[in-house]
Scaffold this motif. Sequence first.
Motif, mmCIF file in Angstrom:
data_model
loop_
_atom_site.group_PDB
_atom_site.id
_atom_site.type_symbol
_atom_site.label_atom_id
_atom_site.label_comp_id
_atom_site.label_asym_id
_atom_site.label_seq_id
_atom_site.Cartn_x
_atom_site.Cartn_y
_atom_site.Cartn_z
ATOM 1 N N ALA A 214 9.089 2.998 1.513
ATOM 2 C CA ALA A 214 7.814 2.434 1.960
ATOM 3 C C ALA A 214 8.040 1.581 3.205
ATOM 4 C CB ALA A 214 7.183 1.598 0.846
ATOM 5 N N GLY A 215 9.124 0.812 3.203
ATOM 6 C CA GLY A 215 9.454 -0.025 4.362
ATOM 7 C C GLY A 215 9.723 0.808 5.605
ATOM 8 N N GLU A 216 10.387 1.942 5.405
ATOM 9 C CA GLU A 216 10.664 2.845 6.539
ATOM 10 C C GLU A 216 9.375 3.363 7.145
ATOM 11 O OE1 GLU A 216 13.306 6.027 5.441
ATOM 12 O OE2 GLU A 216 14.767 4.628 4.602
ATOM 13 N N VAL A 217 8.437 3.754 6.283
ATOM 14 C CA VAL A 217 7.156 4.284 6.754
ATOM 15 C C VAL A 217 6.404 3.236 7.569
ATOM 16 C CG1 VAL A 217 4.838 4.936 5.948
ATOM 17 C CG2 VAL A 217 6.843 6.062 5.002
ATOM 18 N N VAL A 218 6.337 2.010 7.033
ATOM 19 C CA VAL A 218 5.594 0.945 7.717
ATOM 20 C C VAL A 218 6.286 0.553 9.021
ATOM 21 C CG1 VAL A 218 4.710 -1.413 7.530
ATOM 22 C CG2 VAL A 218 4.623 0.107 5.541
ATOM 23 N N PHE B 28 0.838 -1.201 0.000
ATOM 24 C CA PHE B 28 0.000 0.000 0.000
ATOM 25 C C PHE B 28 0.875 1.254 0.000
ATOM 26 C CE2 PHE B 28 -2.616 3.092 2.511
ATOM 27 C CZ PHE B 28 -3.612 3.276 1.564
ATOM 28 N N ALA B 29 1.917 1.268 0.831
ATOM 29 C CA ALA B 29 2.819 2.425 0.914
ATOM 30 C C ALA B 29 3.552 2.642 -0.402
ATOM 31 C CB ALA B 29 3.814 2.234 2.053
ATOM 32 N N LYS B 30 3.887 1.552 -1.084
ATOM 33 C CA LYS B 30 4.592 1.668 -2.371
ATOM 34 C C LYS B 30 3.732 2.362 -3.422
ATOM 35 C CE LYS B 30 6.777 -1.804 -4.115
ATOM 36 N NZ LYS B 30 6.964 -3.206 -4.541
ATOM 37 N N ASN B 31 2.398 2.262 -3.291
ATOM 38 C CA ASN B 31 1.513 2.971 -4.226
ATOM 39 C C ASN B 31 1.722 4.474 -4.152
ATOM 40 O OD1 ASN B 31 -0.015 0.912 -5.532
ATOM 41 N ND2 ASN B 31 -1.097 0.556 -3.630
ATOM 42 N N TYR B 32 2.118 4.962 -2.980
ATOM 43 C CA TYR B 32 2.336 6.393 -2.790
ATOM 44 C C TYR B 32 3.794 6.780 -3.024
ATOM 45 C CZ TYR B 32 -2.309 6.780 -0.743
ATOM 46 O OH TYR B 32 -3.667 6.766 -0.558
ATOM 47 N N LEU B 33 4.714 5.963 -2.515
ATOM 48 C CA LEU B 33 6.129 6.356 -2.509
ATOM 49 C C LEU B 33 6.948 5.738 -3.634
ATOM 50 C CD1 LEU B 33 6.709 6.079 1.344
ATOM 51 C CD2 LEU B 33 6.168 8.125 0.027
ATOM 52 N N GLY B 34 6.459 4.635 -4.223
ATOM 53 C CA GLY B 34 7.178 3.991 -5.315
ATOM 54 C C GLY B 34 8.382 3.204 -4.866
ATOM 55 N N VAL C 87 6.445 13.657 -6.740
ATOM 56 C CA VAL C 87 5.271 13.158 -7.450
ATOM 57 C C VAL C 87 5.112 11.684 -7.116
ATOM 58 C CG1 VAL C 87 4.314 12.717 -9.746
ATOM 59 C CG2 VAL C 87 5.624 14.798 -9.318
ATOM 60 N N VAL C 88 3.863 11.206 -6.981
ATOM 61 C CA VAL C 88 3.626 9.795 -6.658
ATOM 62 C C VAL C 88 3.862 8.929 -7.885
ATOM 63 C CG1 VAL C 88 1.919 8.131 -5.844
ATOM 64 C CG2 VAL C 88 1.864 10.476 -4.995
ATOM 65 N N PRO C 89 4.840 8.012 -7.852
ATOM 66 C CA PRO C 89 5.067 7.121 -8.993
ATOM 67 C C PRO C 89 4.191 5.871 -8.934
ATOM 68 C CG PRO C 89 6.816 6.854 -7.382
ATOM 69 C CD PRO C 89 5.836 7.849 -6.818
ATOM 70 N N ILE C 90 4.153 5.132 -10.031
ATOM 71 C CA ILE C 90 3.378 3.888 -10.080
ATOM 72 C C ILE C 90 4.150 2.794 -9.363
ATOM 73 C CG2 ILE C 90 2.541 2.079 -11.641
ATOM 74 C CD1 ILE C 90 2.015 4.250 -13.686
ATOM 75 N N ASP C 91 3.445 2.006 -8.590
ATOM 76 C CA ASP C 91 4.073 0.900 -7.852
ATOM 77 C C ASP C 91 4.352 -0.267 -8.797
ATOM 78 O OD1 ASP C 91 1.731 -1.352 -6.633
ATOM 79 O OD2 ASP C 91 3.861 -1.648 -6.296
ATOM 80 N N GLU C 92 5.357 -1.055 -8.471
ATOM 81 C CA GLU C 92 5.755 -2.144 -9.370
ATOM 82 C C GLU C 92 5.642 -3.500 -8.710
ATOM 83 O OE1 GLU C 92 9.654 -1.145 -10.698
ATOM 84 O OE2 GLU C 92 8.959 0.579 -11.823
ATOM 85 N N GLN C 93 4.614 -3.716 -7.905
ATOM 86 C CA GLN C 93 4.446 -4.993 -7.227
ATOM 87 C C GLN C 93 4.094 -6.087 -8.227
ATOM 88 O OE1 GLN C 93 1.323 -4.947 -4.393
ATOM 89 N NE2 GLN C 93 1.310 -7.124 -4.128
ATOM 90 N N ARG D 52 1.194 8.945 6.711
ATOM 91 C CA ARG D 52 2.655 9.033 6.802
ATOM 92 C C ARG D 52 3.273 9.181 5.410
ATOM 93 N NH1 ARG D 52 4.759 7.001 11.911
ATOM 94 N NH2 ARG D 52 2.980 6.795 13.307
ATOM 95 N N CYS D 53 2.715 8.464 4.440
ATOM 96 C CA CYS D 53 3.221 8.572 3.061
ATOM 97 C C CYS D 53 2.980 9.980 2.512
ATOM 98 C CB CYS D 53 2.542 7.545 2.160
ATOM 99 S SG CYS D 53 3.067 5.846 2.448
ATOM 100 N N LEU D 54 1.779 10.506 2.734
ATOM 101 C CA LEU D 54 1.464 11.852 2.247
ATOM 102 C C LEU D 54 2.359 12.900 2.909
ATOM 103 C CD1 LEU D 54 -2.450 11.682 2.037
ATOM 104 C CD2 LEU D 54 -0.803 11.548 0.159
ATOM 105 N N ASN D 55 2.648 12.705 4.202
ATOM 106 C CA ASN D 55 3.565 13.614 4.894
ATOM 107 C C ASN D 55 4.958 13.542 4.281
ATOM 108 O OD1 ASN D 55 1.692 14.636 6.668
ATOM 109 N ND2 ASN D 55 2.133 13.143 8.266
ATOM 110 N N ALA D 56 5.401 12.309 3.992
ATOM 111 C CA ALA D 56 6.729 12.126 3.395
ATOM 112 C C ALA D 56 6.796 12.798 2.025
ATOM 113 C CB ALA D 56 7.051 10.636 3.276
ATOM 114 N N LEU D 57 5.723 12.671 1.245
ATOM 115 C CA LEU D 57 5.692 13.288 -0.083
ATOM 116 C C LEU D 57 5.654 14.813 0.017
ATOM 117 C CD1 LEU D 57 3.213 10.889 -1.888
ATOM 118 C CD2 LEU D 57 5.638 11.160 -2.390
#
Length: 200
Positions: free
Chosen positions: A48-52, A37-43, A94-100, A83-88
Amino acid sequence: MQRSEPDIRLLFVRIKEGDKEAFNRLFRLKYEALLSFAKNYLGDTGKAGEVVSDLFVWLWLNRAQVAEIDSPDIYLFKSVKNRCLNALRNKNKVVPIDEQPLPVQPSADNTPLSLMEHKELSARLHALIENLPTQQRQVFKMIKESGLSARQTAKILDLSQRTVETHLYKAVKKLEEEIFLYLGYSPRKKQMKKMLAVLW
């Protein structure tokens, strides 16, 4: 598969009492879904791991408060989102596309040809998911990959449940249409839904 909220609430109660095993179990249950989910915002997987991880540290340090949370699943995802929005905001990115990667579950017919076809179709479907409009992609992944309900997804994204259901419907319809074009024929709707269910 979606996990029931009462189980998570029980873990939160035990965490409040200082139960480290309950905390570890919550971490194992939710880390991967929250990371995706975090990767959707941070790419970036590392960020993303740091946020979680930061959220889980905060939960343990503030465990006296967690038993009061009514909807733990929604709380966890909303906390990660904020937390992701705060980081951004802090980095003005800009929010990139996640590559899961899409999980692959081959059918019982495990011939080399069928496995290759399944892999090809799975890769195609994954590419189609990544090309969905942002909101449709986000809703689709939260419901189909993270196992959240439409109601939970609506609360996390601050949308109406009807809007979430509409995004999911449009995403599935678009994927079905694109797979029809890719295969070169139009299988019956039931078969198509079964195929998509296996691939996601």
